[in-house]
Motif scaffolding. Structure first.
Motif, PDB file in Angstrom:
ATOM      1  N   ARG A 220       0.842  -1.199   0.000  1.00 56.80           N
ATOM      2  CA  ARG A 220       0.000   0.000   0.000  1.00 56.80           C
ATOM      3  C   ARG A 220       0.875   1.247   0.000  1.00 56.80           C
ATOM      4  N   LEU A 221       0.379   2.275  -0.643  1.00 59.44           N
ATOM      5  CA  LEU A 221       1.017   3.593  -0.634  1.00 59.44           C
ATOM      6  C   LEU A 221       0.019   4.578  -0.055  1.00 59.44           C
ATOM      7  N   LEU A 222       0.407   5.245   1.018  1.00 60.31           N
ATOM      8  CA  LEU A 222      -0.469   6.189   1.706  1.00 60.31           C
ATOM      9  C   LEU A 222      -0.103   7.605   1.299  1.00 60.31           C
ATOM     10  N   HIS A 223      -1.106   8.410   0.944  1.00 60.92           N
ATOM     11  CA  HIS A 223      -0.897   9.820   0.624  1.00 60.92           C
ATOM     12  C   HIS A 223      -1.700  10.659   1.600  1.00 60.92           C
ATOM     13  N   LEU A 224      -1.044  11.607   2.266  1.00 64.53           N
ATOM     14  CA  LEU A 224      -1.699  12.470   3.241  1.00 64.53           C
ATOM     15  C   LEU A 224      -1.611  13.914   2.781  1.00 64.53           C
ATOM     16  N   ASP A 225      -2.744  14.590   2.806  1.00 62.49           N
ATOM     17  CA  ASP A 225      -2.807  16.028   2.528  1.00 62.49           C
ATOM     18  C   ASP A 225      -3.255  16.708   3.814  1.00 62.49           C
ATOM     19  N   LEU A 226      -2.329  17.325   4.510  1.00 63.57           N
ATOM     20  CA  LEU A 226      -2.655  17.914   5.810  1.00 63.57           C
ATOM     21  C   LEU A 226      -3.464  19.191   5.681  1.00 63.57           C
ATOM     22  N   LEU A 227      -3.499  19.785   4.495  1.00 62.05           N
ATOM     23  CA  LEU A 227      -4.306  20.986   4.305  1.00 62.05           C
ATOM     24  C   LEU A 227      -5.787  20.649   4.322  1.00 62.05           C
ATOM     25  N   THR A 228      -6.147  19.552   3.693  1.00 61.35           N
ATOM     26  CA  THR A 228      -7.556  19.126   3.620  1.00 61.35           C
ATOM     27  C   THR A 228      -7.868  17.978   4.572  1.00 61.35           C
ATOM     28  N   MET A 229      -6.832  17.379   5.146  1.00 62.86           N
ATOM     29  CA  MET A 229      -6.919  16.184   5.977  1.00 62.86           C
ATOM     30  C   MET A 229      -7.482  14.997   5.203  1.00 62.86           C
ATOM     31  N   ASP A 230      -7.228  14.972   3.909  1.00 63.50           N
ATOM     32  CA  ASP A 230      -7.581  13.814   3.091  1.00 63.50           C
ATOM     33  C   ASP A 230      -6.462  12.776   3.187  1.00 63.50           C
ATOM     34  N   ILE A 231      -6.855  11.529   3.348  1.00 64.16           N
ATOM     35  CA  ILE A 231      -5.914  10.419   3.383  1.00 64.16           C
ATOM     36  C   ILE A 231      -6.337   9.420   2.317  1.00 64.16           C
ATOM     37  N   ASP A 232      -5.487   9.223   1.340  1.00 65.42           N
ATOM     38  CA  ASP A 232      -5.775   8.304   0.246  1.00 65.42           C
ATOM     39  C   ASP A 232      -4.815   7.124   0.309  1.00 65.42           C
ATOM     40  N   GLU A 233      -5.344   5.959  -0.014  1.00 64.54           N
ATOM     41  CA  GLU A 233      -4.539   4.747  -0.015  1.00 64.54           C
ATOM     42  C   GLU A 233      -4.610   4.098  -1.387  1.00 64.54           C
ATOM     43  N   VAL A 234      -3.457   3.761  -1.933  1.00 62.00           N
ATOM     44  CA  VAL A 234      -3.376   3.102  -3.226  1.00 62.00           C
ATOM     45  C   VAL A 234      -2.759   1.726  -3.028  1.00 62.00           C
ATOM     46  N   VAL A 235      -3.413   0.708  -3.575  1.00 61.27           N
ATOM     47  CA  VAL A 235      -2.855  -0.639  -3.533  1.00 61.27           C
ATOM     48  C   VAL A 235      -1.771  -0.748  -4.596  1.00 61.27           C
ATOM     49  N   VAL A 236      -0.611  -1.242  -4.214  1.00 59.16           N
ATOM     50  CA  VAL A 236       0.497  -1.388  -5.156  1.00 59.16           C
ATOM     51  C   VAL A 236       0.951  -2.841  -5.179  1.00 59.16           C
ATOM     52  N   HIS A 237       1.384  -3.275  -6.340  1.00 56.61           N
ATOM     53  CA  HIS A 237       1.771  -4.663  -6.524  1.00 56.61           C
ATOM     54  C   HIS A 237       3.227  -4.756  -6.960  1.00 56.61           C
ATOM     55  N   ARG A 238       3.794  -5.876  -6.711  1.00 58.22           N
ATOM     56  CA  ARG A 238       5.142  -6.154  -7.169  1.00 58.22           C
ATOM     57  C   ARG A 238       5.151  -6.238  -8.695  1.00 58.22           C
TER      58      ARG A 238
END
Length: 266
Positions: A220-238
């Protein structure tokens, strides 16, 4: 066996079911290599030392500058000192249970495998692409778990790489961007809270790996935007064609390839 003083010191942590006395002993016997004692490394080092991770290695060839202090608070009062040595002083004052090894130099293809091989978990707290790729490649070759984070302004990304269990950094980003395509924190700025949050999360991932508990960000790759408090998660594969972590990968460390990846090595 924990001493009476250690039981008292870590009492709040020991009360956590996922830690307990056995987990605290495991942390005290564990080791983490932190590459970069700057914006990400400073909070990570503070959290790991406070938690009682028994051995910390700190790699950084840079010197403490006044522009660092809004986010690199462990270096307060040590302007001009090498950051690895400054962090060593901080940890010694914070927790005598932790053995610290300072490496006041850049991580290079010549020293990377030796350093990485001596630790249980590695934290990538760097700010340039050649070093990020070098850390990833060495950790895969040495079969060492790696926690990567990067930040800019009020945003950050975080992922955990465990060789053989999922993706590596090159699976997500096969090659670095062209020189100048991505602004640095020096060019675009960064808020201190951004590095504090992401560096602390790196320490959290490392502690879970050392304890063998919880769900890490492997895959998983986690992206955090502290300005909006949005937290997005992307599934990543080998990537089955990855030159580093695929079963057919035949990769080795060569100085030239990192020097040609868009910017100078640290």
């Amino acid at each position: 066996m924990l001493s009476r003083e250690q039981i008292k010191r870590y009492s709040r942590q020991i009360l956590v079911p996922e830690v307990g006395g056995e987990g605290q002993q495991r942390l005290l016997k564990s080791s983490v290599l932190v590459v970069g004692a700057g914006g990400l490394g400073s909070p990570a080092i503070q959290c790991l030392a406070g938690a009682g991770v028994g051995r910390l290695g700190i790699v950084d060839g840079d010197l403490v500058d006044i522009t660092n202090l809004h986010r690199q608070t462990i270096h307060a009062g040590r302007l001009g000192l090498n950051k690895a040595l400054s962090a060593h002083h901080f940890v010694e004052q914070l927790n005598e249970d932790v053995a610290v090894e300072a490496y006041p130099c850049a991580l290079t293809p010549e020293n990377a495998r030796t350093l990485v091989s001596e630790y249980d978990v590695v934290l990538d707290c760097t700010d340039n692409f050649p070093t990020r790729y070098l850390i990833n490649d060495v950790c895969v070759l040495e079969d060492k778990p790696l926690v990567h984070a990067s930040v800019l302004r009020l945003e950050g990304m975080l992922t955990t790489i465990v060789p053989g269990r999922g993706h590596c950094y090159r699976c997500i980003f096969p090659s670095p961007p062209p020189r100048g395509a991505m602004p640095t924190c020096q060019e675009a700025g960064v808020l201190g809270i951004t590095t504090s949050v992401l560096g602390s999360l790196q320490a959290a991932e490392a502690i879970k790996l050392l304890l063998g508990t919880g769900n890490t960000l492997v895959g998983r790759l986690l992206h955090l935007d502290l300005l909006t408090m949005d937290i997005d998660e992307v599934v990543v594969h080998r990537n089955p064609q990855c030159p580093v972590c695929s079963d057919e990968g035949a990769f080795d460390i060569h100085l030239e390839q990192y020097a040609q990846q868009g910017c100078e090595l640290e």
